[in-house]
Design a protein around this motif. Structure first.
Motif, mmCIF file in Angstrom:
data_model
loop_
_atom_site.group_PDB
_atom_site.id
_atom_site.type_symbol
_atom_site.label_atom_id
_atom_site.label_comp_id
_atom_site.label_asym_id
_atom_site.label_seq_id
_atom_site.Cartn_x
_atom_site.Cartn_y
_atom_site.Cartn_z
ATOM 1 N N THR A 88 0.408 -1.247 -0.186
ATOM 2 C CA THR A 88 0.068 -0.165 0.461
ATOM 3 C C THR A 88 0.640 2.107 0.248
ATOM 4 O O THR A 88 0.410 2.685 0.410
ATOM 5 C CB THR A 88 -0.908 0.194 1.249
ATOM 6 N N LYS A 89 1.913 0.975 0.040
ATOM 7 C CA LYS A 89 3.613 2.377 -0.258
ATOM 8 C C LYS A 89 3.026 3.194 1.074
ATOM 9 O O LYS A 89 3.996 4.179 1.342
ATOM 10 C CB LYS A 89 2.407 3.096 -0.971
ATOM 11 N N LEU A 90 2.899 2.276 1.896
ATOM 12 C CA LEU A 90 3.291 3.101 3.469
ATOM 13 C C LEU A 90 4.703 3.076 3.871
ATOM 14 O O LEU A 90 5.259 1.649 3.348
ATOM 15 C CB LEU A 90 2.305 1.974 4.258
ATOM 16 N N LYS A 91 5.202 3.835 4.010
ATOM 17 C CA LYS A 91 6.488 3.816 4.688
ATOM 18 C C LYS A 91 6.213 3.811 6.331
ATOM 19 O O LYS A 91 6.036 4.546 7.211
ATOM 20 C CB LYS A 91 7.049 4.935 4.165
ATOM 21 N N ALA A 92 6.289 2.973 6.868
ATOM 22 C CA ALA A 92 6.811 2.242 8.366
ATOM 23 C C ALA A 92 8.119 2.053 9.045
ATOM 24 O O ALA A 92 9.076 0.939 8.181
ATOM 25 C CB ALA A 92 5.764 1.337 8.481
ATOM 26 N N LYS A 93 9.191 2.082 10.476
ATOM 27 C CA LYS A 93 9.489 1.875 10.948
ATOM 28 C C LYS A 93 9.373 0.580 11.682
ATOM 29 O O LYS A 93 8.141 1.401 12.260
ATOM 30 C CB LYS A 93 10.857 2.755 10.957
ATOM 31 N N PHE A 94 9.826 -0.242 11.624
ATOM 32 C CA PHE A 94 9.647 -1.613 12.696
ATOM 33 C C PHE A 94 10.458 -2.248 13.792
ATOM 34 O O PHE A 94 11.484 -1.833 13.509
ATOM 35 C CB PHE A 94 9.119 -2.630 11.924
ATOM 36 N N GLN A 95 9.796 -1.263 15.137
ATOM 37 C CA GLN A 95 10.997 -1.799 16.553
ATOM 38 C C GLN A 95 10.788 -2.813 17.313
ATOM 39 O O GLN A 95 9.460 -2.722 17.911
ATOM 40 C CB GLN A 95 12.196 -0.180 16.841
ATOM 41 N N LYS A 96 11.686 -3.467 17.094
ATOM 42 C CA LYS A 96 12.214 -4.570 18.626
ATOM 43 C C LYS A 96 11.782 -3.847 20.031
ATOM 44 O O LYS A 96 12.794 -3.109 19.588
ATOM 45 C CB LYS A 96 13.116 -5.697 18.211
ATOM 46 N N THR A 97 10.901 -4.015 21.134
ATOM 47 C CA THR A 97 11.194 -3.340 21.671
ATOM 48 C C THR A 97 11.215 -4.007 23.370
ATOM 49 O O THR A 97 10.921 -3.268 24.044
ATOM 50 C CB THR A 97 9.767 -1.755 21.957
#
Length: 161
Positions: A88-97
């Motif tokens: 969907t052209k989403l720009k996201a950052k995924f961070q292990k917390t």
């Protein structure tokens, strides 16, 4: 005449451009329809929109499991969010917390932009959908909203097992 227009007139539109045009149009229609439902039906409309999107998230999860062979781990749920975002052209950052926790930061979200145009929260649609997507992949996962979406900012979501 531009090259793009000439190619489009001969049905030679590149796949990425075609998908982008369709996606933008569908997101705008979705946001406009959601705004009309909310205006007409208020709280009942909000429940209806959430239920429709919850079912879509479940359908997406089942499709990703079937077509891409995703498993049922927390990492698979995060991967499902990444894949859906990429589509969907989403720009996201995924961070292990934590050992069993990931946060998703939306840097740019097409759904947020579409809903913002109609001055309504994308959370009514998106949050039930992505929660259902994640729980369809990993039934024990819990989604929490770290920061709710506003018209100015996208949300931050957390998946925890």
């Amino acid at each position: 005449m531009s090259v793009s227009k000439m190619l489009a007139l001969h049905n030679l539109v590149p796949g990425g451009m075609r998908a982008g045009l369709i996606q933008d149009s569908l997101l705008d229609a979705t946001a406009a329809l959601s705004a009309a439902i909310l205006k007409t039906y208020k709280k009942e409309g909000e429940k209806l929109i959430a239920e429709v999107y919850r079912q879509q998230g479940k359908n997406q999860g089942e499709t990703l499991k079937k077509r891409l062979g995703l498993g049922s781990s927390l990492k698979d749920a995060v991967d499902a969010w990444k894949i859906a975002g990429n589509l969907t052209k989403l720009k996201a950052k995924f961070q292990k917390t934590g050992e069993n926790s990931y946060d998703a930061y939306h840097l740019n979200c097409p759904m947020h932009e579409a809903f913002k145009k109609y001055k309504i929260s994308c959370g009514t649609a998106c949050l039930p959908m992505v929660e259902a997507l994640a729980t369809t992949i990993c039934p024990g996962v819990k989604m929490t909203v770290v920061r709710k979406p506003t018209l100015e900012e996208t949300c931050i979501k957390r998946l925890t097992l």
